[in-house]
Design a protein around this motif. Structure first.
Motif, short mmCIF file in Angstrom:
data_model
loop_
_atom_site.label_atom_id
_atom_site.label_comp_id
_atom_site.label_asym_id
_atom_site.label_seq_id
_atom_site.Cartn_x
_atom_site.Cartn_y
_atom_site.Cartn_z
N LEU A 226 0.84 -1.08 -0.02
CA LEU A 226 -0.16 -0.02 0.07
C LEU A 226 0.92 1.08 0.15
O LEU A 226 1.73 1.41 0.92
N SER A 227 0.44 2.17 -0.94
CA SER A 227 1.49 3.31 -1.09
C SER A 227 0.70 4.53 -1.53
O SER A 227 -0.20 4.09 -2.59
N LEU A 252 -7.21 2.94 -4.08
CA LEU A 252 -8.11 2.53 -3.07
C LEU A 252 -9.68 3.17 -3.19
O LEU A 252 -10.49 2.50 -2.83
N ASP A 253 -9.80 4.22 -4.08
CA ASP A 253 -10.97 4.48 -4.51
C ASP A 253 -11.78 3.58 -5.64
O ASP A 253 -12.84 3.97 -6.34
N LEU A 267 -3.16 0.20 -3.75
CA LEU A 267 -3.51 -0.91 -3.06
C LEU A 267 -3.28 -2.15 -3.76
O LEU A 267 -3.97 -2.37 -4.77
N CYS A 268 -2.35 -3.11 -3.63
CA CYS A 268 -1.96 -4.17 -4.23
C CYS A 268 -2.10 -5.41 -3.33
O CYS A 268 -1.61 -5.27 -2.26
N TRP A 275 -7.80 -7.61 -0.66
CA TRP A 275 -8.12 -6.05 -1.03
C TRP A 275 -9.48 -5.15 -0.53
O TRP A 275 -9.18 -4.26 -0.26
N THR A 276 -10.41 -5.92 -0.76
CA THR A 276 -11.57 -5.41 -0.06
C THR A 276 -11.68 -5.09 1.51
O THR A 276 -12.09 -4.08 1.98
N ALA A 277 -10.92 -6.10 2.28
CA ALA A 277 -10.86 -6.01 3.66
C ALA A 277 -9.90 -4.64 4.00
O ALA A 277 -10.16 -3.81 4.79
N LEU A 278 -8.82 -4.70 3.28
CA LEU A 278 -7.87 -3.51 3.55
C LEU A 278 -8.58 -2.34 2.95
O LEU A 278 -8.36 -1.27 3.50
N ARG A 279 -9.34 -2.15 1.68
CA ARG A 279 -9.72 -1.00 1.27
C ARG A 279 -11.14 -0.48 2.33
O ARG A 279 -10.90 0.50 2.83
#
Length: 286
Positions: A226-227, A252-253, A267-268, A275-279
């Motif tokens: 994530l950057s 992320l959007d 976010l990769c 991905w969804t959980a981190l988003r």
């Protein structure tokens, strides 16, 4: 009046062209990078944007050698290196407009390189109008690489030629996720918002080297990267390789990644669920 002719798009790199690209990078590493490893001093490194953003003669010489070789191999391509952009920032904008561009990060992880840590690499990305279509993550110390294009799966290739599929991790609960977050590169306000959220994750750190971070993501060793520092030489190759290894790479959007993007959070992740959980965990901080 005749109809205008359609714009001809470059074909993806052939296997022979991909081999030539890899061999060029390997020669540059043997010639310009490895002889300087652990012989260059901190005093010989120059700070660019700050004390942790360093450049050395290895960066400059490697980029020059690779750029010359690429221009011979692909005379119609736009060749853009990290150090060239440092001298001419407008080059970055030309990438997203180019039908065929090749982006070079000659020594990714220069801070590690300067301080004798064997965590550095060479990153090459081929883009079409800013969209990655080929990625190469090369480790000079191990002399191996991960390679993928828009039609093939990501694979880890050894110097012997032996190949193994690169496959991302399925992930798990939020508290079990391990990955890389470039918090130290964020602005002060975003840092203050991000740090408390990291406690909910299994582990969040950084290697100071996007090449190895994306290599580990593609091999399933970690779950995410994530950057918000969206330099295309750091991320374009890793985005494609993550996707071709079975992962998900989006802003992320929800926007697709493109080299024209200068702001936002990339976010990769190893899977759609990760991905969804981190988003969801970081969405309000975007």
């Amino acid at each position: 009046m005749t109809d205008s002719l359609p714009i001809a798009l470059s074909a993806p790199l052939s296997p022979a062209q991909q081999t030539a690209l890899v061999n060029l990078v390997r020669r540059a590493a043997r010639t310009e990078i490895l002889p300087r490893f652990r012989s260059i001093t901190r005093a010989e490194a120059t700070a660019k944007t700050g004390p942790r953003d360093l450049v050395t003669e290895a960066d400059r010489a490697t980029e020059a050698m690779i750029a010359r070789g690429l221009q011979r191999l692909f005379p119609h391509a736009l060749i853009v290196g990290e150090e060239a952009v440092a001298d001419r920032p407008e080059l970055r904008d030309e990438v997203s407009e180019a039908e065929f561009a090749i982006i070079i990060d000659p020594v990714d992880g220069t801070w590690n390189f300067v301080h004798g840590l064997p965590l550095f690499g060479v990153i090459i990305a081929v883009t079409r109008f800013g969209r990655p279509v080929l990625g190469l993550l090369y480790d000079p110390v191990g002399d191996d690489w991960i390679l993928a294009d828009e039609t093939t799966s990501a694979r880890l290739v050894a110097a012997s030629g032996v190949e193994h599929a690169a496959t991302t991790a399925a992930g798990g609960a939020l508290g079990d996720l391990h990955g890389y977050v470039h918090v130290s590169l964020m602005g002060q306000a975003r840092q203050e918002a991000f740090y408390p959220r990291l406690a909910a994750l299994g582990q969040a750190t950084a290697l100071r080297c996007s090449c190895h971070e994306y290599r580990l993501l593609a091999q399933g060793a970690v779950d995410f990267v994530l950057s918000d520092r969206l330099n295309p030489w750091d991320h374009a190759a890793g985005v494609l390789i993550c996707q071709r290894a079975g992962g998900v790479a989006r802003m992320l959007d929800g926007r697709d990644y493109n080299t024209s993007l200068g702001e936002g959070l990339l976010l990769c992740a190893g899977s759609e669920a990760t991905w969804t959980a981190l988003r969801d965990h970081f969405a309000d901080l975007a």
